[in-house]
Design an enzyme around this catalytic site. Structure first.
Site, PDB file in Angstrom:
ATOM      1  N   SER A 697       0.253  -1.179   0.042  1.00  0.00           N
ATOM      2  CA  SER A 697      -0.217   0.343  -0.080  1.00  0.00           C
ATOM      3  C   SER A 697       1.123   1.515   0.330  1.00  0.00           C
ATOM      4  O   SER A 697       0.342   2.668   0.448  1.00  0.00           O
ATOM      5  CB  SER A 697      -1.248   0.443   0.893  1.00  0.00           C
ATOM      6  OG  SER A 697      -0.126   0.013   2.142  1.00  0.00           O
ATOM      7  N   LYS A 740      -8.038   3.476   6.694  1.00  0.00           N
ATOM      8  CA  LYS A 740      -6.866   4.885   6.541  1.00  0.00           C
ATOM      9  C   LYS A 740      -7.399   6.397   6.702  1.00  0.00           C
ATOM     10  O   LYS A 740      -7.196   7.021   6.990  1.00  0.00           O
ATOM     11  CB  LYS A 740      -5.949   4.234   5.185  1.00  0.00           C
ATOM     12  CG  LYS A 740      -5.235   2.702   5.387  1.00  0.00           C
ATOM     13  CD  LYS A 740      -5.019   2.601   4.346  1.00  0.00           C
ATOM     14  CE  LYS A 740      -4.052   1.651   4.110  1.00  0.00           C
ATOM     15  NZ  LYS A 740      -3.886   1.002   2.732  1.00  0.00           N
TER      16      LYS A 740
END
Length: 838
Positions: A697, A740
């Site tokens: 990521s 996130k």
């Protein structure tokens, strides 16, 4: 001849006012000298008052010795007027006093007094009629006391000699009853209240005869035990004494009685056919064994376990959907997905009446309410609740139990918990299922495969029971911080429900509805006027906690409440009442000290080579800063930080992408010797915060930092990004988007770059978060650089490419082609964003 007896050394007043000293577990009689230890403030004040007057005080016993603050109704009305002979203060604050009982007295009424008990007393005169019968009774009492002294070795012979010299029937009963330690308090009080000497001696005679009978029985038992000990070893003393007592009370065959109880229980207990057959077979074995043998103990324990399990016992379930929904909403704020799943289960259960117990797995960071949510599910469904912590369990026998061939064998903790619950359909919480481990004793995760498989757990076989037990009615709920610690076969048997972190708004609501009232109650502030403002709670959330859940938030609120409680108590002791305590945001540092965290983690300026990435850990989402520095060298790529192998490979891929785009990025300047830029400089990639980072990521973050450092163009500080890239620059989808984005929202990020393939995950983002941020959906690294770098003319670098889709204010905006034509730069009609959660 009739006498009124009063041996007080003079003619006392008929009525007078005296201070009262309440006594515990003791009664003072006339002519009795006794030391007393006084610790209560009222009692000490009464002693001081008596010493200030004529040293006389009324001594009366409490009806209940455990009463610390007695009232007039707790004290006997008959007592003894005593004289204080000696008084000594001890270092620990108590007072030792020597008192001499003088005469009986009765409380007429209590005189109002705040410091001690003050009462109006009336002297009670002893009376008797001298007669031959009284003389005979006196001699009988003396003779009986002599017999009692011979049996009771704890009374000194000198006491007997002193009693035999007393020929006064009034004093005789008072002198003897003092030495009868086994006589109860109310019997002694009865003797004190009896003014007729003849009746007093008769009552004393009855009490002594009863004590003599008990002492004779004890002597007989001791004699029998002594004879038996001469024939056997001394180690069996207690056992032989027990047998002697049983012979005295009558013979009882405990073993036969136990067998009969087990037979009756087998007849009434609902068992499966297999269990009923097995337990009857074991009972036949037990009848043929010696009661005290080790084998009999093992068989008896096995039968007890089988008979005490809830084979068919079930608690009544609640099928009221509205009531269940109301309970879930009362106990927890938010958590919409798991609440919907529970209500769906109840609806199906109400329709079919028989449903295999579901296996839910609540996955989320600590403090988001996984365990407490399971308790609420049990309350809403009307089931009993059982919790089993699996953290650190590494033995398969903890789940399946030990076989009966082992010493100290027991069933597994699944069966033990069901026995404790007393029902066959509880809500069974398997807490911290990702914290299990395995060693040479087996793998407990493998043993749980049968427990959590709806197709197999209807015939769960515990090693100790060796019987099939039906677990299909149990509603299993498991919790975990991350899925990484759960083996894939076990994960496949569970329905995964992920609980992400809370937003600031959700934390505020949880604090106002649940945390603040609970902490005020625990700190004893329910009656105090305490107001913890919403701004103060926001300050605690921003500057004193750094978490996805609310556990630390509750801890900090509890700390504030404890400090307020100290202030409240201090004010009350100073006589200040009716005060109000308001904790505003500016007052929070006075209670919690210097703020521990900054509310905004991003840099204050746009900097070259510094990019805000996003990471997902077991504790929720977090901002991940990536720094890149370019120094003279030989084209070396250095990567530092707590990075796993996958992250290091992401950095290599990012560097390869930059090299492939060097022409477009203006990095293709040639030197005289023909070397490219990447052979002249070293690129150092560093992640400053030392949190373990893995998973694909961070590719776009690393690539953006490298491009910024090489191009010497700053990165926007209000932009955060997540995603992985390929060598050709395609942006790949990632996981944990909700966590996130919540982290970015907490950090004050204005724009977040998300892979376009993660557009479907935006449905799980709360609307409040989605409306507060600009979400840009990207599918190529060029789009990322176009948005992240501070460029005066992006078209000059990247050309007039199609700009990415974005969500602004929670609405989707799709920009047209950047080339010439009538559609240039005109946005398409907006549509509603997919975010559905509030």
């Amino acid at each position: 001849m009739f006498f009124n007896k009063s041996d007080n050394g003079g003619a006392p007043k008929k009525q007078r006012v005296l201070p009262l000293l309440p006594l515990r577990d003791i009664i003072v009689f006339p002519h009795m000298v006794v030391p007393l230890f006084v610790g209560r403030e009222k009692s000490i004040a009464a002693l001081e008052e008596a010493m200030a007057q004529d040293k006389e005080i009324l001594l009366a016993a409490q009806k209940k010795a455990k009463t610390n603050d007695p009232t007039p109704d707790d004290i006997y009305t008959m007592g003894t007027v005593g004289s204080i002979e000696q008084m000594l203060r001890l270092p620990d604050g108590t007072v030792k006093v020597m008192v001499l009982g003088k005469r009986r007295a009765r409380i007429k009424k209590f005189v109002p007094s705040d410091d001690f008990f003050l009462c109006e007393v009336e002297n009670v005169e002893d009376k008797y009629v001298a007669s031959v019968e009284l003389e005979a009774l006196t001699r009988s009492v003396q003779s009986t006391f002599e017999t009692y002294v011979k049996l009771n070795k704890r009374i000194a012979p000198e006491t007997l000699m002193q009693v035999q010299t007393i020929d006064d029937p009034v004093r005789l009963a008072d002198a003897i009853v003092v030495h009868l330690s086994a006589v109860k308090l109310h019997d002694k009080q009865e003797i004190l209240e009896t003014t007729d000497a003849a009746k007093r001696l008769e009552r004393l005679f009855e009490l002594m005869n009863a004590e003599i009978e008990i002492l004779n029985v004890e002597k007989k038992i001791r004699s029998r035990v002594k004879k038996q000990m001469e024939k056997t070893q001394k180690e069996y003393y207690l056992n032989e004494q027990m047998q002697a007592i049983q012979k005295e009370l009558g013979e009882r065959d405990e073993f036969k009685s136990e067998i009969q109880e087990l037979e009756e229980k087998i007849k009434t207990k609902k068992l499966s056919k297999e269990a009923e057959g097995r337990v009857k077979k074991e009972l036949r074995k037990l009848k043929m064994m010696q009661p005290m043998s080790a084998e009999a103990t093992v068989v008896r324990n096995y039968i007890d376990w089988v008979l005490n399990l809830p084979w068919e016992d079930k608690s009544e379930e609640n099928y009221d959907i509205e009531a269940a929904e109301r309970i879930l909403d009362e106990d927890h704020y938010g958590l919409k997905k798991v609440k919907e799943r529970v209500l769906e289960y109840l609806a199906v259960q109400a329709l079919v009446r028989k449903l295999k117990g579901p296996v839910l797995c609540l996955v989320g960071p600590p403090g988001v309410g996984k365990t407490s949510l399971a308790r609420s599910i049990a309350r809403s469904t009307g089931r009993k609740f059982v919790r089993l912590s699996l953290g650190g369990v590494r033995d398969e026998a903890e789940i399946r139990g030990h076989r009966r061939t082992y010493i100290g064998a027991l069933p597994g903790r699944i069966i033990q918990s069901l026995r404790k619950a007393g029902a066959n359909n509880p809500v069974f919480l398997l807490d911290e299922i990702d914290k299990m481990s395995s060693d040479f004793r087996g793998d407990p995760a493998a043993a749980l495969l049968e427990v959590l498989d709806p197709e197999q757990n209807k015939s769960f076989n515990d090693h100790y029971l060796d019987l099939d037990y039906d677990l299909s009615d149990v509603m299993f709920i498991t919790t975990a911080n991350s899925l990484g610690g759960i083996p894939m076969p076990l994960r496949d048997r569970m329905e995964i429900i992920e609980l992400s972190g809370y937003t600031e708004f959700e934390k505020l609501n949880i604090a106002v509805r649940y945390l603040v009232p609970r902490q005020k109650q625990e700190a004893g502030l329910e009656q105090a006027d305490v107001d913890l403002t919403e701004n103060a709670i926001r300050t605690i959330i921003h500057h004193y906690t750094k978490e996805s859940g609310v556990r630390n938030l509750e801890r900090e609120i509890g700390s504030v409440c404890r400090k307020v409680a100290r202030q409240v108590l201090k004010d009350q002791q100073q006589g200040k009442t009716g005060l109000s305590y308001r904790i505003a945001a500016k007052n929070v540092p006075q209670y919690l000290g210097v703020p521990r965290f900054r509310s905004n983690k991003t840099s204050e300026h746009d900097e070259v080579g510094l990019t805000n990435g996003l990471a997902y850990t077991t504790y929720g989402g977090t901002i991940l800063e990536c720094e890149v520095s370019v120094v003279p060298g030989k084209g070396k790529l250095v990567i530092t930080g707590l990075l796993e192998k996958g992250m290091q490979e992401s950095a290599q891929a990012a560097m390869s992408y930059i090299r492939s785009r060097q022409q477009m990025l203006g990095l293709a300047s040639k030197s005289e010797d023909g070397e490219d830029f990447h052979s002249k400089v070293d690129v150092h990639v560093h992640f400053p915060e030392f949190v373990p980072k893995d998973g694909p990521s961070a590719g776009v973050t690393i690539a953006t930092s490298i491009a910024s450092a090489l191009m010497k163009i700053p990165v926007r500080r209000t932009v955060a990004m997540t995603g992985e890239i390929t060598l050709r620059g395609r942006v790949m989808p990632i996981g944990g988007l909700k966590e996130k984005m919540l982290a970015a929202h907490r950090a004050g990020i204005q724009t977040i770059l998300v892979p376009r393939e993660n557009r479907k995950d935006l449905r799980e983002i709360p609307k409040r978060v989605l409306n507060a941020m600009r979400v840009v959906l990207v599918e190529h690294m060029d789009e990322v650089l176009r948005e992240a770098l501070v460029l005066s003319d992006p078209d000059a670098v990247f050309g007039k490419r199609v700009r990415p889709m974005e969500y602004v204010g929670g609405r989707l905006v799709e920009h047209g082609d950047g080339g010439e034509g009538p559609g240039e730069g005109v946005p398409t009609p907006t549509v509603e964003a997919p975010g559905a959660q509030q």
